[in-house]
Design a protein around this motif. Structure first.
Motif, short mmCIF file in Angstrom:
data_model
loop_
_atom_site.label_atom_id
_atom_site.label_comp_id
_atom_site.label_asym_id
_atom_site.label_seq_id
_atom_site.Cartn_x
_atom_site.Cartn_y
_atom_site.Cartn_z
N PHE A 124 0.83 -1.19 0.00
CA PHE A 124 0.00 0.00 0.00
C PHE A 124 0.87 1.25 0.00
O PHE A 124 1.64 1.47 0.94
CB PHE A 124 -0.93 -0.02 1.22
N ALA A 125 0.77 2.02 -1.09
CA ALA A 125 1.40 3.34 -1.19
C ALA A 125 2.88 3.32 -0.77
O ALA A 125 3.34 4.22 -0.09
CB ALA A 125 0.63 4.36 -0.36
N GLY A 126 3.59 2.32 -1.18
CA GLY A 126 5.03 2.30 -0.92
C GLY A 126 5.41 1.92 0.49
O GLY A 126 6.58 1.95 0.86
N THR A 127 4.41 1.56 1.29
CA THR A 127 4.72 1.17 2.67
C THR A 127 5.02 -0.32 2.71
O THR A 127 5.01 -0.99 1.68
CB THR A 127 3.53 1.44 3.60
N ASP A 128 5.29 -0.82 3.88
CA ASP A 128 5.50 -2.26 4.02
C ASP A 128 4.21 -2.98 4.37
O ASP A 128 4.20 -4.18 4.61
CB ASP A 128 6.59 -2.52 5.07
N PHE A 129 3.13 -2.22 4.44
CA PHE A 129 1.83 -2.83 4.67
C PHE A 129 1.23 -3.21 3.33
O PHE A 129 1.15 -2.38 2.43
CB PHE A 129 0.89 -1.85 5.38
N THR A 130 0.84 -4.45 3.20
CA THR A 130 0.14 -4.82 1.98
C THR A 130 -1.33 -4.53 2.20
O THR A 130 -1.77 -4.22 3.31
CB THR A 130 0.31 -6.31 1.67
N TYR A 131 -2.09 -4.63 1.10
CA TYR A 131 -3.52 -4.43 1.24
C TYR A 131 -4.09 -5.43 2.25
O TYR A 131 -5.01 -5.14 3.00
CB TYR A 131 -4.21 -4.53 -0.12
N GLY A 164 -8.68 -22.95 2.73
CA GLY A 164 -9.37 -22.16 1.72
C GLY A 164 -9.17 -20.67 1.85
O GLY A 164 -9.61 -19.90 1.01
N VAL A 165 -8.50 -20.24 2.90
CA VAL A 165 -8.27 -18.80 3.06
C VAL A 165 -7.09 -18.38 2.20
O VAL A 165 -6.04 -19.02 2.20
CB VAL A 165 -7.99 -18.46 4.55
N LYS A 166 -7.30 -17.32 1.41
CA LYS A 166 -6.22 -16.83 0.56
C LYS A 166 -5.38 -15.82 1.33
O LYS A 166 -5.84 -14.73 1.63
CB LYS A 166 -6.80 -16.16 -0.69
N THR A 167 -4.20 -16.22 1.63
CA THR A 167 -3.34 -15.29 2.36
C THR A 167 -1.90 -15.50 1.92
O THR A 167 -1.53 -16.55 1.41
CB THR A 167 -3.46 -15.49 3.88
N ASP A 168 -1.10 -14.47 2.11
CA ASP A 168 0.30 -14.51 1.74
C ASP A 168 1.14 -15.15 2.85
O ASP A 168 2.31 -15.40 2.66
CB ASP A 168 0.80 -13.08 1.50
N TYR A 169 0.50 -15.37 3.98
CA TYR A 169 1.26 -15.82 5.14
C TYR A 169 0.96 -17.28 5.47
O TYR A 169 -0.19 -17.72 5.41
CB TYR A 169 0.93 -14.95 6.35
N GLU A 187 4.55 -11.59 14.17
CA GLU A 187 5.53 -12.07 13.20
C GLU A 187 4.79 -12.71 12.04
O GLU A 187 3.93 -13.55 12.25
CB GLU A 187 6.47 -13.10 13.83
N HIS A 188 5.17 -12.29 10.83
CA HIS A 188 4.52 -12.86 9.64
C HIS A 188 5.49 -13.82 8.97
O HIS A 188 6.62 -13.44 8.66
CB HIS A 188 4.16 -11.77 8.64
N TYR A 189 5.05 -15.03 8.75
CA TYR A 189 5.90 -16.03 8.08
C TYR A 189 5.42 -16.21 6.66
O TYR A 189 4.21 -16.26 6.41
CB TYR A 189 5.87 -17.35 8.85
N ASP A 190 6.39 -16.29 5.73
CA ASP A 190 5.99 -16.45 4.33
C ASP A 190 5.68 -17.92 4.05
O ASP A 190 5.74 -18.76 4.94
CB ASP A 190 7.06 -15.90 3.38
N LYS A 191 5.37 -18.17 2.77
CA LYS A 191 4.94 -19.54 2.43
C LYS A 191 6.05 -20.56 2.61
O LYS A 191 5.79 -21.74 2.69
CB LYS A 191 4.41 -19.55 1.00
N GLY A 192 7.28 -20.07 2.62
CA GLY A 192 8.39 -20.98 2.87
C GLY A 192 8.61 -21.17 4.36
O GLY A 192 9.61 -21.74 4.78
#
Lengths: 252, 767
Positions: A124-131, A164-169, A187-192
């Motif tokens: 979002f707007a160049g921040t580290d927050f995604t939508y 079924g939840v679509k998430t990046d984390y 703490e946000h963990y990625d798909k890896g």
């Protein structure tokens, strides 16, 4: 329900002064679902909010950029953001409505366009927050919580997305203050399954009935980029009307 | 000299012990030997063009991209799309990958039928296209957009790229391996290509390692065979071999200590050292064998042998070192400089070990019962002896014809020299058919090449004028044959289009600022513009073309830039074409400087040896002749001047001069023994002449071993060096005596005593 939870939060805060609080909390032994529900309640407590927010973007060399915005929010699903600076982005507005409906207003073009923001991982707007991070959601709707441990005055929860939840984390680990159920760290963990983003909140203040973190930050460990969010001005429950969350108001 | 040989013999045990100790210690360091396969790092960091190239590489991620190309009949099918998506997700998980760009996650800006602005991904990873209709729609759309066509998907939709940008300071080879591992596990059907520096480095590392593993044993075997044929004794085989093995270990150990990794050039150091350096050991061993027949006392014998062999071996070593050292002045690539320094250091070690360790060991060994000296062994081969006699007669009779022939060859070669091509393109290092070349060919066919050309823009990037000029620059690059120019101006145009303003750069800065807002935070932006928006890059690619065309391209762009730069903004050119231009200039420059330096150094050595300025000049004739032959052949055969063949000249001078030195030395000695020219010539050819031929064979074969390697410049260099050895060897035994005889140069001796004698001595001289 909501009112109740707030008073509960306040009550709990009062109990902080009592000795053996931890024992008490454990005796009460809320389960993970109940704790997460409390967390959601605290986040979504105010009827509406009027915030003036300074966003400070810090890149990997420590260079800072300031972005100022006004944010109006009603309930958890209606939000209007207007940028005040930098100059060339002044007046740009984003209106988010329920069901992923978003409008964008570009003052230089004097045009409003509906934007499809189904891409959650867009920043979002160049921040580290995604939508996705900006979405006003109840965690308990998307995630299954599990208590990892309780230390000092914190409950540490691990959240894994429901099927079924679509998430990046792939998972979240959150630190919940056991006195007021405010979140101090996620703490946000990625798909890896590697840690890649950390959100921290500090400078908690109680404004009227609600707790608010005056300063929070999101750090992207991979990009080594950080966004600080500073609440400059906060007003709760000032009775914002639904009219303020319309396309017409967006282009004003 | 006598003192020195006394010392070596007196402290022979210490000498042996010390040599072995040094070898063990330095050998221990070999475990930390590193390979530097990053050819970009060979470029001089002080060159502004390289500086800018590295700067852009670091700031905008260019040097750090690993590219994976998938090729199938049509990449737009359910399975492939799923695969691209899967790989994109998997690659992202890698620790050192900062982000991935593929069809599965590339930024897409469009306005749908209802006028809704979509700033999203081309393919929604959570909602992959499923039906044939959806996939066809995706295909049509993707191919209709220049943002994707020719960049991420080929015109014919048969190939697609996944680009992984690595973090700064990432372990490139490790990450390349991980990426390959993921591909393997995913069970991709169809062809997969690996491009970009990380994969290239991985391949080059492998090539260097496998070359070392193959070529060192091969050249060692060759030397063993040669040594066995020459000496027929264990010590004759072992000692020269040990001396080069030790010197190789020393020099590699020292490279490790100084943290100098092996490069695509220093890869050849062991091979060259073994080929060239074994000659010193051979001389020493053969002299000892010779003395064995004359002197019974081990100590006296050793001292005498060492004393006599000292000067010629030293001269051979010093001239060879001079040849290699000539590369370190004015060389553009650090790899060439390191090659020059460490090869000459290795030669120095080979020499030192040959005149300390070898005699020390020999002085301890018992004399062999029936020792046949090198000369004696050759003596037995009457065919060769007869040949040498005939050669002597021929030279004496036909000196003028020989000289005329030599001049004719030189003239033809001068003509050939005008046709010498130059190749500085780094892809040329690899044989056709290697993965690197195949990837490059695919990139040329499907994606407009992979050689990056970059324009750095400085100014207010949000200014309309600047953006418009960037767009124009992109068009100009295209008109010059570059492909896929890309800059932030293209994105702004796309945004303007979806806002309904047409595909142009808006005139007002506010409008640009508004559009920019929508791109904020997009990964692609960080590859095109700096966070302050005061600097941007225009990137394009070119296909692999010849050096002349690259020069023209670079010069044209320079001219264009000169005419467009204003106070508002500046363009600066960098990228591989400009670097190639500088590399090309430097190859030419360092060719001349290295030749001049090598000739001057060698000339000084000759003057020192012959005490005659003219004599030294005549002594240079064989190598000068050889230089003409080598460069002429390069022109005729199309072997280009490249980073390795540029070294041929210097090595030719350094190694080839030895033959002249040996020949002149012997000839002068024989002539002084009151022999006639023919007698002296015959004797010289029979002894030194044969030794020269054997040495030519050995070194030539040693250099030819490089042909079995995998790096093209080293292969070419190997062939040229082999030719150069033959030429300088034969020139030393044919052309050189012809000139000496014709000029009757004073440094040889007094020719006047033979004024009438030449033909008279003929008959009586037959053995």
């Amino acid at each position: 329900m909501m009112k109740k939870s707030i008073s509960y939060c306040v009550l709990v805060a009062g109990l902080l002064l009592l000795p053996n609080f931890n024992n008490w909390a454990q005796e009460k032994s809320l389960n993970a679902d109940e704790i997460l529900a409390k967390v959601d309640d605290v986040i979504n407590a105010p009827e509406d909010q009027e915030l003036k927010v300074n966003l400070i973007l810090i890149d990997k060399d420590g260079k800072e950029k300031l972005r100022e915005m006004n944010m109006l929010q009603k309930g958890s699903e209606k939000r209007m953001v207007k940028f005040l600076s930098p100059a060339d982005q002044k007046g740009i507005g984003v209106l988010s409505l329920p069901n992923d409906i978003m409008y964008l207003y570009l003052p230089a073009f004097n045009k409003t366009r509906r934007i499809a923001s189904h891409v959650k991982n867009t920043k979002f707007a160049g921040t580290d927050f995604t939508y996705e991070d900006m979405e006003a959601i109840r965690y308990s709707e998307k995630y299954i919580p599990e208590i990892l441990k309780q230390v000092d005055n914190f409950i540490i929860l691990q959240l894994k997305p429901k099927a079924g939840v679509k998430t990046d984390y792939s998972k979240l680990i959150m630190w919940v203050k056991s006195d007021n159920f405010c979140l101090t760290k996620i703490e946000h963990y990625d798909k890896g399954n590697t840690l890649y983003k950390v959100r921290t909140s500090e400078k908690f203040e109680k404004l009227g009935k609600y707790w608010i973190s005056k300063e929070s930050a999101m750090e992207d460990l991979k990009a080594r980029h950080k966004t600080k969010m500073i609440m400059v001005d906060v007003r709760f429950d000032s009775g914002l009307s639904d009219d303020m969350f319309t396309e017409r108001y967006l282009s004003r | 000299m006598i003192n020195y040989s006394d010392l070596v013999i007196k402290y022979r045990k210490t000498v042996i012990f010390t040599t072995i100790l040094i070898t063990l210690v330095l050998g221990y360091f070999l475990k930390d030997m590193k390979i530097n396969a990053d050819i970009i790092s060979y470029l001089p960091k002080s060159d502004p063009v390289v500086k800018l190239f590295n700067y852009i590489g670091e700031q905008y991620g260019g040097n750090l991209s690993a590219m994976i190309a998938l090729e199938t009949d049509d990449i737009f099918n359910k399975e492939t799309i799923e695969r691209i998506n899967h790989l994109t997700q998997e690659f992202k998980k890698l620790e050192d990958v900062s982000y991935v760009t593929s069809l599965a996650n590339v930024l897409d800006i469009r306005r749908d039928e209802e006028g809704t602005l979509q700033i999203s991904r081309l393919i929604d990873e959570y909602n992959l296209p499923n039906t044939p209709q959806d996939i066809q729609k995706l295909k049509n759309y993707t191919l209709s957009k220049t943002m994707y066509r020719g960049r991420l998907v080929s015109d014919d939709a048969k190939a697609t790229l996944i680009i992984c940008r690595l973090m700064e300071g990432a372990d490139k080879i490790k990450t390349a391996n991980q990426l390959k591992e993921i591909i393997k596990k995913s069970g991709v059907k169809g062809k997969v290509y690996y491009g970009g520096l990380p994969f290239q480095m991985m391949d080059i590392s492998k090539i260097i390692l496998s070359d070392l593993k193959l070529l060192i044993p091969l050249v060692s075997l060759l030397i063993v065979v040669t040594l066995f044929l020459s000496f027929g004794t264990l010590r004759g085989v072992l000692l020269p071999l040990l001396s080069v093995a030790f010197s190789t270990i020393w020099v590699l150990g020292i490279m490790v200590i100084f943290r100098i990794p092996i490069t695509v050039l220093s890869d050849a150091i062991p091979v060259i050292l073994i080929a060239v350096g074994s000659a010193y050991g051979i001389h020493v061993v053969s002299k000892f064998d010779e003395e064995q027949m004359n002197e019974v006392n081990k100590i006296i014998r050793s001292k005498k042998a060492l004393h006599e062999v000292g000067v010629p071996v030293m001269l051979a070593a010093v001239t060879t070192m001079a040849g290699f050292l000539s590369f370190i002045f004015g060389s553009y690539l650090s790899a060439i400089r390191e090659f020059g320094i460490f090869t000459s250091l290795g030669v120095f070690f080979a020499w030192i070990i040959s005149v300390t360790f070898i005699p020390a060991v020999l002085s301890l060994l018992k004399a062999k019962g029936k020792v046949v000296s090198l000369d004696n062994r050759i003596e037995r081969k009457s065919v060769l002896t007869n040949l040498m006699d005939k050669l002597g007669e021929f030279v004496l009779k036909n000196e003028k014809i020989i000289i005329a022939g030599g001049i004719a060859i030189i003239l033809v070669c001068i003509f050939g020299m005008t046709k010498i091509e130059r190749k500085v393109d780094m892809l040329d290092y690899f044989k056709p058919g290697t993965p690197i070349r195949m990837t490059e060919e695919m990139m040329e066919n499907k994606f407009g090449g992979s050689i990056p050309i970059q324009i750095l823009v400085k100014g207010d990037i949000q200014d309309s004028t600047v953006l418009k000029e960037m767009k124009k620059m992109g068009k100009y690059l295209e008109s010059q044959g570059a492909h896929n120019p890309q800059s932030v101006a293209d994105l702004i145009e796309e945004m303007s289009d979806v806002m309904g303003e047409g595909k142009t750069i808006p005139d007002s800065k506010d409008k640009v600022g508004n559009l920019w807002f929508l791109l904020e935070g997009e990964e692609i932006l960080s590859q095109l513009v700096n966070p302050d928006k005061t600097e941007a890059v225009i990137q394009a690619t070119i296909v692999n073309v010849d050096t002349a065309r690259i020069r023209r391209l670079v010069e044209n762009i320079e001219k264009y830039i000169k005419n467009t730069n204003t106070t508002l903004f500046t363009f600066t050119q960098t990228g591989m074409p400009s670097i190639y231009q500088h590399l090309d200039d430097s190859v030419m420059r360092s060719q001349f400087t290295s030749l001049i330096i090598a000739i001057v150094l060698v000339y000084i050595c000759m003057v020192f040896l012959l005490h005659s300025f003219t004599g030294a000049l005549i002594g240079l004739v064989p190598i000068v002749f050889t230089l003409f032959v080598v460069f002429g052949l390069m022109g005729f055969t199309g072997i280009p001047l490249d980073i390795a063949t540029v070294l041929t000249g210097g090595i030719t001078i350094g190694v080839g001069i030895d033959y002249s030195i040996h020949f002149v030395n012997r000839f002068r000695e024989e002539f002084k023994k009151d022999k006639t020219e023919l007698e002296a010539l015959d004797k010289t050819l029979e002894t030194t002449g044969k030794a020269i031929l054997i040495n030519v064979m050995a070194i030539m074969l040693g250099f030819l071993v490089l042909v079995f390697g995998n790096l093209v410049p080293l292969q070419r260099g190997g062939i040229l060096m082999a030719i150069s050895m033959i030429s300088s060897g034969f020139a030393a035994i044919i052309l050189l005596p012809a000139i000496i005889l014709m000029t009757k140069a004073g440094f040889i001796g007094d020719f006047s005593r033979l004024i009438n004698g030449v033909r008279n001595h003929f008959g009586s001289n037959d053995k």
